[in-house]
Design a protein around this motif. Sequence first.
Motif, mmCIF file in Angstrom:
data_model
loop_
_atom_site.group_PDB
_atom_site.id
_atom_site.type_symbol
_atom_site.label_atom_id
_atom_site.label_comp_id
_atom_site.label_asym_id
_atom_site.label_seq_id
_atom_site.Cartn_x
_atom_site.Cartn_y
_atom_site.Cartn_z
ATOM 1 N N LEU A 57 0.770 -1.041 -0.053
ATOM 2 C CA LEU A 57 -0.077 -0.177 -0.093
ATOM 3 C C LEU A 57 0.699 1.248 -0.022
ATOM 4 N N GLY A 58 0.287 2.345 -0.492
ATOM 5 C CA GLY A 58 0.968 3.667 -0.416
ATOM 6 C C GLY A 58 -0.294 4.590 0.116
ATOM 7 N N GLU A 77 -2.562 5.982 13.498
ATOM 8 C CA GLU A 77 -3.766 5.311 13.764
ATOM 9 C C GLU A 77 -3.892 4.413 12.495
ATOM 10 N N ILE A 78 -3.884 4.725 11.494
ATOM 11 C CA ILE A 78 -4.228 3.885 10.166
ATOM 12 C C ILE A 78 -3.425 2.632 10.413
ATOM 13 N N LEU A 79 -2.151 2.424 10.555
ATOM 14 C CA LEU A 79 -1.541 1.034 10.779
ATOM 15 C C LEU A 79 -2.038 0.183 11.731
ATOM 16 N N VAL A 85 1.412 -5.665 9.609
ATOM 17 C CA VAL A 85 2.401 -4.569 9.128
ATOM 18 C C VAL A 85 3.801 -5.131 9.331
ATOM 19 N N GLU A 86 4.423 -5.194 7.977
ATOM 20 C CA GLU A 86 5.815 -5.818 8.394
ATOM 21 C C GLU A 86 6.972 -4.650 8.136
ATOM 22 N N LYS A 217 4.377 -2.424 3.767
ATOM 23 C CA LYS A 217 4.596 -3.709 3.175
ATOM 24 C C LYS A 217 3.723 -4.407 4.367
ATOM 25 N N ILE A 218 2.803 -5.163 3.936
ATOM 26 C CA ILE A 218 2.063 -6.304 4.662
ATOM 27 C C ILE A 218 2.288 -7.762 4.304
ATOM 28 N N SER A 219 2.156 -8.464 5.437
ATOM 29 C CA SER A 219 2.489 -10.117 5.113
ATOM 30 C C SER A 219 1.461 -10.772 5.857
#
Length: 812
Positions: A57-58, A77-79, A85-86, A217-219
């Motif tokens: 995501l960006g 807050e978004i995270l 979240v990596e 980056k998400i895993s």
Amino acid sequence: MYLRMLKRDLKDKKALNTVLFVLMIMASIFMGTGLIILYTNIFGLKDTYKKCNTADLGYLMRRDISDETANDKRMDEILKTLPNVEGVVKSEVVFVKDDRLEFEHYDPLDNDWVSWQDFAVGKVPDTYNRPLDGNYEYFTVDDGYVAIAQHVANLTKSEVGDYLRITTDYGNKYEFIISDIYTNPSSEGLDMIYLSDHDGDIILSECPSRRDLYEVKISGVDGDYYEVLSKVATAPLANYEEVNINLFASKMMDQTNDGMISTIVSIILIGVAIFMVLMILVTINFSLRSTIKQEEKEIGIMKAIGVYSFSYRTLFAVKYIAFAIVGGLIGLPFAAVFSHMLIGRFVFHTIPPKTGTRVILLVAALLFTLFFIVGFTLLSLRRMNKISVMDAIHGENRGERFGKLSGLFLHKKKRISIPLFLALSDILKKVKRYIYLIIAYVCGACMILSVIMIKDSICSKDYFMKYWQQGQMDFEAIPEVGYLDKLANKAGNYKAGIELINKNFKEHGIPAEIEYCAAQGAAYYIDGQERTCYLMFDLKDASEVVLVKGNSPMLRNEIAIPYRLAMDNGLNIGDSITIKYEKYNMNHVTTSKVTEDFVITGFFEGFGLQLPKMLLSSQIDNVVPNYGYHEFSYKLNCDPKDYDRYYKMMDDLYTDDEIRFIRSEDVEEYEMGSYIALLNAMLLIVSIVVVIVVTMLTCMYETIFIDEEVADLALLKSMGFERKTVRSWHRLRMVILSIASGLASVLIMVTLIKSLLERAIVSFIRTYTFDVPVRGVHFVVVPLLIVALVTIVVIPALKPMDKIQIWRVNNE
């Protein structure tokens, strides 16, 4: 023995062997090319994500000048709402529009793509979303140079060495030389223009409106990656509309227009290859049948003396196996070159397979083709098992050539000609004899019609209106940005500036109108979960949006939503949906958030991976257009025969430095010119292949027909039938077969193929429905062209008839 058999066969059947050899080379070329491109779209894309270390995501946030840490707090807050979240990387970029970019060879009149595309200028990253140069390696940019994306270079006709000028917020213009045209999948979400660190600092210092780019980056995403990402990633944005956050997904290359087109190209090429293999099998079957018939006495004798083994039977197959191997080896180098050309031209932001992998794919294509050819050939040899010793003595034809055909009697049909009677009786009595030729003609017509249907589906105004929520497009106006700014300043805002153009049209007697639609980023609630949506409103008539079910919203509390969104969440017409949106207060200056329920009155189509759109009634007011206005329709309210006259009046009313106009017939080319060019190229390739195959098969079959019917032709001549009558028999037979094939192909296309195409496109673009249009003219013209081709080709193929003499009756 094998070599002797092969040598004799090559000498006796030169025309047939030439047809087979050419078909096998072409099948090898298309199969190899299609496999390489398909591999690139699937596995090459995964390799690219890995090497570029592509983020998922960006988030692009407008910087809060009064509090530089505000964005970091919002991002925290978004995270918290995102799963697994990596890592997160933050950088500064400058958001620019087309009026601040000048490409050396780009003309907006050729393609308006740049005018609606957002660009970000920044430095070359070294963590996530790392770009790759022409050799697919990491690179840096020197001072005075710039790197742009592959698809940008393609659409702006830019090459290494061309200039790109960038204008800063202060009005200073800087010229850079393009040093790299990079590969980076994330550029489909955000087009980055990369500068050196020094040049980047200069541009950033002269642009106070710079933004913070957060790459996430998400895993370990469970379930459908795209659906999970679209739902989870947009949810927190509803709390930050005032910050003006832009969200983009980086791993969506296969879901973009470019990705869809390249996948379609690979499927078309593989389809052509399968068509070629099928034609080869048809040819082999017919050829083997003819050969076995000619050699039945020899085969029967061999059986009688006990010499009948698998090795003996394979003598008849050695030619086809040799052709498949040699033809494949000749075609593979051409497939490697052809695939390289197509990948460089139409497959963007994807690392192509390495040389070793390409060789493996080409060999796999050869083995795949060889497997079917050898297997089918061996199966076709089973015909030899039916030959007995009695066949060796008496021959296969122990009856009359033309027997009784129920319901068709020449002496009772006064209006039927002898050639037509012979042709019909031949076809109706021995349909199995012609079934493979019919299949060849049907497949040829279906191949051409399939490409035409794909092109008509995605390169049309109907596609714009139904899936882009675009209104009527009788023309298209391209205002120069500077001129449009002048109008906006004069009228007070952007929308009022457009109304000045409409007023000018009216004052000069031109029945043209440009209609715009307002948009707002809002939120909707399903099962208590808040998600982001895109509200469309302020249309003069909401009924102009194409719906697939229900009615347009007419009252203030009514709304239309995407069909797929409704079906995925169990929403029906008449249900309510809660929307939180921003509206003006009573003073029409300040704004506030309100939450209201709207009744769903209809469904329209939309792409499943995009931010869902919601259409409000024309009656609702005071909604804040925080996403601005966009063009909705271009109407010319007059008889179409008067279009040209008003086009000229519009051109005379504005200069090219003010507004340029695109004619109705050129709108599709203007909007999707590159895709139309590619699909036209595919159509040309498929058409050429079909013409070659149909021509060669028609000549080959007619040659074999004549050879098998020598005795019948000689008998007709001995009875006093004219040359014209005898030739008409064969010519009409082929024409009737091609007409029947044309009708069959149309039936198959409007039922089976249409359904398969619609399901495939629905799965790819993630809509709920998709209608592949059936343009009547194509379904008439293409079969007729096949019939015309067969009619023309069969004429020279009948020439060997002239050499048949009457005494051949006794010989046969």
